[in-house]
Design a protein around this motif. Structure first.
Motif, PDB file in Angstrom:
ATOM      1  N   VAL A  22       0.804  -1.218   0.000  1.00  0.00           N
ATOM      2  CA  VAL A  22       0.000   0.000   0.000  1.00  0.00           C
ATOM      3  C   VAL A  22       0.842   1.276   0.000  1.00  0.00           C
ATOM      4  O   VAL A  22       0.510   2.239  -0.705  1.00  0.00           O
ATOM      5  N   ALA A  23       1.901   1.321   0.763  1.00  0.00           N
ATOM      6  CA  ALA A  23       2.649   2.572   0.959  1.00  0.00           C
ATOM      7  C   ALA A  23       3.143   3.211  -0.342  1.00  0.00           C
ATOM      8  O   ALA A  23       2.947   4.415  -0.550  1.00  0.00           O
ATOM      9  N   PRO A  24       3.761   2.448  -1.249  1.00  0.00           N
ATOM     10  CA  PRO A  24       4.220   3.098  -2.492  1.00  0.00           C
ATOM     11  C   PRO A  24       3.072   3.653  -3.331  1.00  0.00           C
ATOM     12  O   PRO A  24       3.183   4.722  -3.933  1.00  0.00           O
ATOM     13  N   ARG A  25       1.965   2.915  -3.343  1.00  0.00           N
ATOM     14  CA  ARG A  25       0.797   3.370  -4.101  1.00  0.00           C
ATOM     15  C   ARG A  25       0.248   4.664  -3.506  1.00  0.00           C
ATOM     16  O   ARG A  25      -0.082   5.609  -4.225  1.00  0.00           O
ATOM     17  N   VAL A  26       0.165   4.724  -2.172  1.00  0.00           N
ATOM     18  CA  VAL A  26      -0.348   5.909  -1.496  1.00  0.00           C
ATOM     19  C   VAL A  26       0.570   7.103  -1.758  1.00  0.00           C
ATOM     20  O   VAL A  26       0.098   8.205  -2.045  1.00  0.00           O
ATOM     21  N   ARG A  27       1.886   6.894  -1.680  1.00  0.00           N
ATOM     22  CA  ARG A  27       2.829   7.994  -1.947  1.00  0.00           C
ATOM     23  C   ARG A  27       2.630   8.538  -3.362  1.00  0.00           C
ATOM     24  O   ARG A  27       2.604   9.756  -3.579  1.00  0.00           O
ATOM     25  N   SER A  28       2.481   7.642  -4.322  1.00  0.00           N
ATOM     26  CA  SER A  28       2.290   8.056  -5.712  1.00  0.00           C
ATOM     27  C   SER A  28       0.984   8.836  -5.885  1.00  0.00           C
ATOM     28  O   SER A  28       0.960   9.888  -6.534  1.00  0.00           O
ATOM     29  N   TYR A  35      -6.091  12.492  -3.667  1.00  0.00           N
ATOM     30  CA  TYR A  35      -6.247  12.191  -2.249  1.00  0.00           C
ATOM     31  C   TYR A  35      -7.385  11.218  -1.961  1.00  0.00           C
ATOM     32  O   TYR A  35      -7.275  10.390  -1.068  1.00  0.00           O
ATOM     33  N   ASP A  36      -8.462  11.315  -2.723  1.00  0.00           N
ATOM     34  CA  ASP A  36      -9.575  10.384  -2.498  1.00  0.00           C
ATOM     35  C   ASP A  36      -9.147   8.945  -2.792  1.00  0.00           C
ATOM     36  O   ASP A  36      -9.474   8.023  -2.045  1.00  0.00           O
ATOM     37  N   GLU A  37      -8.364   8.751  -3.835  1.00  0.00           N
ATOM     38  CA  GLU A  37      -7.880   7.419  -4.166  1.00  0.00           C
ATOM     39  C   GLU A  37      -6.830   6.943  -3.149  1.00  0.00           C
ATOM     40  O   GLU A  37      -6.786   5.760  -2.803  1.00  0.00           O
ATOM     41  N   ALA A  38      -6.014   7.879  -2.682  1.00  0.00           N
ATOM     42  CA  ALA A  38      -5.011   7.531  -1.671  1.00  0.00           C
ATOM     43  C   ALA A  38      -5.699   7.091  -0.383  1.00  0.00           C
ATOM     44  O   ALA A  38      -5.308   6.093   0.234  1.00  0.00           O
ATOM     45  N   LEU A  39      -6.733   7.803   0.007  1.00  0.00           N
ATOM     46  CA  LEU A  39      -7.475   7.436   1.220  1.00  0.00           C
ATOM     47  C   LEU A  39      -8.130   6.074   1.056  1.00  0.00           C
ATOM     48  O   LEU A  39      -8.108   5.247   1.972  1.00  0.00           O
ATOM     49  N   LEU A  72       5.865  -0.990  12.967  1.00  0.00           N
ATOM     50  CA  LEU A  72       4.815  -1.321  11.993  1.00  0.00           C
ATOM     51  C   LEU A  72       3.684  -0.307  12.067  1.00  0.00           C
ATOM     52  O   LEU A  72       3.208   0.190  11.039  1.00  0.00           O
ATOM     53  N   LEU A  73       3.255   0.011  13.270  1.00  0.00           N
ATOM     54  CA  LEU A  73       2.149   0.955  13.430  1.00  0.00           C
ATOM     55  C   LEU A  73       2.545   2.370  13.020  1.00  0.00           C
ATOM     56  O   LEU A  73       1.727   3.105  12.441  1.00  0.00           O
ATOM     57  N   ARG A  74       3.795   2.751  13.263  1.00  0.00           N
ATOM     58  CA  ARG A  74       4.260   4.063  12.787  1.00  0.00           C
ATOM     59  C   ARG A  74       4.221   4.117  11.256  1.00  0.00           C
ATOM     60  O   ARG A  74       3.903   5.153  10.669  1.00  0.00           O
ATOM     61  N   ALA A  75       4.520   3.013  10.607  1.00  0.00           N
ATOM     62  CA  ALA A  75       4.475   2.959   9.143  1.00  0.00           C
ATOM     63  C   ALA A  75       3.044   3.147   8.637  1.00  0.00           C
ATOM     64  O   ALA A  75       2.828   3.785   7.602  1.00  0.00           O
ATOM     65  N   VAL A  76       2.079   2.622   9.373  1.00  0.00           N
ATOM     66  CA  VAL A  76       0.675   2.826   9.009  1.00  0.00           C
ATOM     67  C   VAL A  76       0.325   4.305   9.130  1.00  0.00           C
ATOM     68  O   VAL A  76      -0.301   4.891   8.238  1.00  0.00           O
ATOM     69  N   VAL A  77       0.742   4.913  10.232  1.00  0.00           N
ATOM     70  CA  VAL A  77       0.480   6.341  10.431  1.00  0.00           C
ATOM     71  C   VAL A  77       1.142   7.158   9.324  1.00  0.00           C
ATOM     72  O   VAL A  77       0.546   8.092   8.784  1.00  0.00           O
ATOM     73  N   GLU A  78       2.355   6.789   8.968  1.00  0.00           N
ATOM     74  CA  GLU A  78       3.080   7.507   7.918  1.00  0.00           C
ATOM     75  C   GLU A  78       2.340   7.421   6.579  1.00  0.00           C
ATOM     76  O   GLU A  78       2.350   8.379   5.810  1.00  0.00           O
ATOM     77  N   CYS A  79       1.690   6.307   6.310  1.00  0.00           N
ATOM     78  CA  CYS A  79       0.919   6.156   5.069  1.00  0.00           C
ATOM     79  C   CYS A  79      -0.180   7.208   4.960  1.00  0.00           C
ATOM     80  O   CYS A  79      -0.452   7.715   3.880  1.00  0.00           O
ATOM     81  N   GLN A  80      -0.787   7.530   6.074  1.00  0.00           N
ATOM     82  CA  GLN A  80      -1.913   8.461   6.020  1.00  0.00           C
ATOM     83  C   GLN A  80      -1.493   9.921   6.181  1.00  0.00           C
ATOM     84  O   GLN A  80      -2.301  10.820   5.956  1.00  0.00           O
ATOM     85  N   ARG A  81      -0.234  10.156   6.512  1.00  0.00           N
ATOM     86  CA  ARG A  81       0.246  11.530   6.701  1.00  0.00           C
ATOM     87  C   ARG A  81       0.047  12.330   5.413  1.00  0.00           C
ATOM     88  O   ARG A  81       0.338  11.879   4.325  1.00  0.00           O
TER      89      ARG A  81
END
Length: 97
Positions: A22-28, A35-39, A72-81
């Motif tokens: 998920v993370a690379p896709r969200v960053r892109s 943003y709607d697709e990232a969310l 791991l949980l910090r990485a989840v938070v970072e995804c939504q930043r």
């Protein structure tokens, strides 16, 4: 970042795999302003996070395990930043008319 060598439980490994997906896709999507697709993409982390909390003690007594789970949980938070500030969400209970 977490250490794959410390991941012992299937729930930890599943969340790590989901973040890697998920993370690379969200960053892109975030860079593209979509943003709607990232969310929506972040939503794929909901089940792995819930399963982690059901399956393991995040604050494990063993320091390396605990630190890895927190990573791991910090990485989840970072995804939504930069997309959503979930700390600002609140529940509004409708009042009867």
């Amino acid at each position: 970042a977490w250490d794959d060598a410390v991941l012992r439980e299937p729930a930890e490994r599943a969340l790590a795999a989901a973040i890697r997906d998920v993370a690379p896709r969200v960053r892109s999507l975030r860079r593209a302003g979509r943003y709607d697709e990232a969310l929506a993409a972040i939503g794929a982390l909901a089940d792995p996070v819930a399963i982690l909390f059901d399956a393991v003690l995040v604050n494990d007594p063993e320091a390396a395990t605990r630190a890895n789970r927190h990573a791991l949980l910090r990485a989840v938070v970072e995804c939504q930043r930069g997309i959503a500030d979930f700390a600002r969400l609140s529940v509004v209970t409708p009042t009867a008319p």
